[in-house]
Design an enzyme around this catalytic site. Sequence first.
Site, PDB file in Angstrom:
ATOM      1  N   GLY A  51       0.781  -1.236   0.000  1.00 50.98           N
ATOM      2  CA  GLY A  51       0.000   0.000   0.000  1.00 50.98           C
ATOM      3  C   GLY A  51       0.804   1.273   0.000  1.00 50.98           C
ATOM      4  N   GLY A 105       2.709   4.919   1.781  1.00 55.22           N
ATOM      5  CA  GLY A 105       3.576   5.422   2.827  1.00 55.22           C
ATOM      6  C   GLY A 105       5.041   5.056   2.690  1.00 55.22           C
ATOM      7  N   GLU A 116      -4.711  -3.017  -4.678  1.00 55.08           N
ATOM      8  CA  GLU A 116      -5.834  -2.067  -4.665  1.00 55.08           C
ATOM      9  C   GLU A 116      -5.344  -0.638  -4.877  1.00 55.08           C
ATOM     10  OE1 GLU A 116      -6.407  -1.370   0.098  1.00 55.08           O
ATOM     11  OE2 GLU A 116      -7.126  -3.254  -0.733  1.00 55.08           O
ATOM     12  N   GLY A 151      -8.800  -3.119   2.524  1.00 59.74           N
ATOM     13  CA  GLY A 151      -8.800  -4.428   1.891  1.00 59.74           C
ATOM     14  C   GLY A 151      -7.917  -5.443   2.595  1.00 59.74           C
TER      15      GLY A 151
END
Length: 450
Positions: free
Chosen positions: A233, A235, A258, A356
């Site tokens: 994801g 960061g 995602e 998710g």
Amino acid sequence: MTNLTPTRRGRCAGIQDWRAQYRALQMTGEEAAAQIRDGDVLVFSPLTNWPREVDAALAAKLKAEGGHVEIDSHFAPKGSCLLAPDCTEHVSYHSDFFGEERAWVGQGNIHFAPVNLGQTPAWLAARHPRVTVLTCSPPDEDGWMSRSIWGTLLDRRVLEQCELVLVEIHPELPSFASDGENHTRLHVSEVDGIIETSGPLVESFSAAGDETDRKIAGYIADMVHDGDCLQFGLGGLANAIGENLAYAGKRDLGIQTEVLTSCVMELMKKGVVNNSRKTTCTGRTACAQFVGDRELWAFGHNNPDFCQKEICWINDPRNIAKNDHVVSINNAMEVDLTGQVNSETIGPRQYSGTGGQLEWVIGSQWSKDGRSIIALRSCYRDKAGQLHSKILPQLTPGGVVTTPRTWVQYVVTEYGVADLKYKSTLERAKALIEIAHPDFRAELRRNLPF
């Protein structure tokens, strides 16, 4: 887009060609707002795709004429007129993932819905919206618009269910390659109104990883093999993982995720990611949302090496598991000694969302030779500078379970890797204590909950 066929019949469908329809559908934000009724349920596309013209016009209408509407979405942007304090009595807002929303909860009209991110379209459909409002890219030569950066939560079941579909067109929104089932294109003939808009787009800038992120990323990179299909994801940790994968010389990696960020772009440019061994979308990076800045959007614009899909397809564990060697990497806020993971609340206060994570934890473990990784820093400092462990005997009171202990496999901190799968509660606790911050290990041993 010869393989795509419109499925919804818009207000001007059948009137000459799509260009004539486009002209006939054009209206102002005020004219669009006039079609929205008191009591309506509306779905808005999020953040960069937030429909700013309808937002401003509908807020003005509600304040002038009265009435009340429900808006369902997530990641609402700063500056929304409808979510401003002076519109509180006119708007109820529901979100399944908080960003700026966490600061507005005190208004009393902002409500969280605990929903897995891939189920967002089903949740939206269950709210029975009459109106969908989204922002798209300009149409291509065949009249197909891209739902672009953040529009994939609006799947076709939502669009086809709604009586009224209004589209804002922003000239700078990128168009992403998409085809086949659950594609993210929308044809001019499928909509009921078009509002042209402009102005600055909301960008998301990459955070640089720090030394702790790099240590965690190093352990994770060692767990990734050539040919694996990755999901990760946002960061600093995601960026650090990307740097480690490139430095380690990994090859033939695939991506289905995602949220796609700039670190994936860099891995594609370096040839580390080529998607050559994937079963689904072979040779292409599959994603739902492009979360980044203009450099990422320019790289993705009409790039055939991508395949954007609706979030319900990307995050479906059955689709995830169709690829072999899936490695899912997700962040946590805290983990208890039994392996329960909280990734969304600070005590009882909703901070982000379910997201998710559970879908990817399940999908990756269903995948042949798949692995699921939960990553977190071992500790944090509060505002007074006091150090606290993120590995706890029990979750903070009020904290929720995002991923149940029965599905947690690997947990990684800057102190190492704990493999919890099929371990007893005592074995789990011992493994987690070994990767806790050294200052808290003795205390954790004294406070074993069993």
